[in-house]
Design a protein around this motif. Structure first.
Motif, mmCIF file in Angstrom:
data_model
loop_
_atom_site.group_PDB
_atom_site.id
_atom_site.type_symbol
_atom_site.label_atom_id
_atom_site.label_comp_id
_atom_site.label_asym_id
_atom_site.label_seq_id
_atom_site.Cartn_x
_atom_site.Cartn_y
_atom_site.Cartn_z
ATOM 1 N N LYS A 63 0.823 -1.217 0.000
ATOM 2 C CA LYS A 63 0.000 0.000 0.000
ATOM 3 C C LYS A 63 0.857 1.266 0.000
ATOM 4 O O LYS A 63 0.325 2.366 -0.087
ATOM 5 C CB LYS A 63 -0.916 0.024 1.223
ATOM 6 N N ILE A 64 2.167 1.104 0.146
ATOM 7 C CA ILE A 64 3.078 2.248 0.244
ATOM 8 C C ILE A 64 3.790 2.436 -1.094
ATOM 9 O O ILE A 64 4.456 1.525 -1.577
ATOM 10 C CB ILE A 64 4.097 2.037 1.391
ATOM 11 N N SER A 65 3.645 3.613 -1.676
ATOM 12 C CA SER A 65 4.253 3.887 -2.990
ATOM 13 C C SER A 65 5.767 4.002 -2.906
ATOM 14 O O SER A 65 6.475 3.495 -3.772
ATOM 15 C CB SER A 65 3.693 5.185 -3.568
ATOM 16 N N ASN A 66 6.266 4.693 -1.891
ATOM 17 C CA ASN A 66 7.707 4.940 -1.746
ATOM 18 C C ASN A 66 8.170 4.452 -0.377
ATOM 19 O O ASN A 66 8.420 5.245 0.537
ATOM 20 C CB ASN A 66 8.011 6.433 -1.914
ATOM 21 N N LEU A 67 8.283 3.131 -0.285
ATOM 22 C CA LEU A 67 8.619 2.509 1.000
ATOM 23 C C LEU A 67 9.937 3.034 1.553
ATOM 24 O O LEU A 67 10.062 3.261 2.755
ATOM 25 C CB LEU A 67 8.658 0.986 0.855
ATOM 26 N N HIS A 68 10.914 3.270 0.688
ATOM 27 C CA HIS A 68 12.218 3.737 1.186
ATOM 28 C C HIS A 68 12.096 5.113 1.842
ATOM 29 O O HIS A 68 12.760 5.389 2.835
ATOM 30 C CB HIS A 68 13.274 3.728 0.079
ATOM 31 N N LEU A 69 11.218 5.965 1.331
ATOM 32 C CA LEU A 69 11.037 7.290 1.934
ATOM 33 C C LEU A 69 10.314 7.190 3.275
ATOM 34 O O LEU A 69 10.671 7.878 4.231
ATOM 35 C CB LEU A 69 10.280 8.213 0.981
ATOM 36 N N VAL A 70 9.310 6.333 3.332
ATOM 37 C CA VAL A 70 8.600 6.126 4.600
ATOM 38 C C VAL A 70 9.564 5.582 5.647
ATOM 39 O O VAL A 70 9.583 6.042 6.792
ATOM 40 C CB VAL A 70 7.371 5.205 4.402
ATOM 41 N N LYS A 71 10.399 4.628 5.248
ATOM 42 C CA LYS A 71 11.348 4.063 6.210
ATOM 43 C C LYS A 71 12.384 5.092 6.656
ATOM 44 O O LYS A 71 12.756 5.131 7.834
ATOM 45 C CB LYS A 71 12.034 2.822 5.633
ATOM 46 N N LEU A 72 12.838 5.926 5.751
ATOM 47 C CA LEU A 72 13.753 6.998 6.159
ATOM 48 C C LEU A 72 13.080 7.899 7.184
ATOM 49 O O LEU A 72 13.694 8.281 8.193
ATOM 50 C CB LEU A 72 14.209 7.815 4.950
#
Length: 185
Positions: A63-72
């Motif tokens: 459901k997350i488009s930019n997982l790397h940004l959310v994780k950052l």
């Protein structure tokens, strides 16, 4: 806990590898993340909190488009945490910005992650980001504890109270009530 430390460290290095970040920068940043999230006086805003957010982000990654940004954003959103300060989010954003410049991150991505971090101040979505589903998910991840079983919530409440032990009880209860009510508005 040691398990949280190991999980978060593994997630950090997988994220950095996936972003093709130089190992020395990754190690230096992890050491800073670890140092800050294990500072004295933190009882809730610790690696345990990050672990919960990261695990849930993995569960709903589709459901997350930019997982790397959310994780950052997860790793940096509480990196500066001083219960006596009113600028933790801004200062956390600055720490992230410094890291972002070290990795030569795309400016739009850097600004987005900073916006996510700043949004944790009120947990309200700025009108220019009102269609950003990743931000909605990130803010929900940060407040997951509010949806947990009563005993978990009571433990969270106790941990937050310990972080604000310098505040007199009556004032703490009044301010805490204001904070919680602002989340439902």
């Amino acid at each position: 806990t040691m398990a949280s430390e190991m999980y978060c460290e593994k997630q950090w290095f997988e994220l950095m590898k996936g972003m093709d970040i130089d190992e020395s920068i990754s190690v230096q940043a992890w050491n800073e993340i670890f140092r800050r999230y294990t500072e004295n006086g933190r009882f809730y805003h610790t690696l345990d909190h990050l672990e919960e957010m990261l695990k849930h982000s993995e569960l709903i990654h589709c459901k997350i488009s930019n997982l790397h940004l959310v994780k950052l954003a997860v790793f940096f959103h509480d990196i500066v945490y001083d219960p006596k300060s009113k600028e933790n989010e801004e200062n956390s954003g600055k720490v992230y910005s410094e890291f972002s410049s070290k990795i030569n991150q795309n400016l739009n991505e850097m600004k987005l992650v900073e916006e996510y971090i700043l949004a944790t101040k009120s947990h309200k979505i700025n009108s220019n980001l009102s269609t950003d589903k990743d931000l909605e998910i990130f803010l929900d991840l940060d407040l997951l504890v509010l949806s947990r079983e009563r005993t978990d919530y009571l433990n969270y409440s106790r941990q937050i109270r310990m972080e604000y032990s310098f505040v007199p009880e009556e004032m703490y209860c009044a301010k805490r009530s204001e904070v919680l009510m602002s989340l439902v508005e």
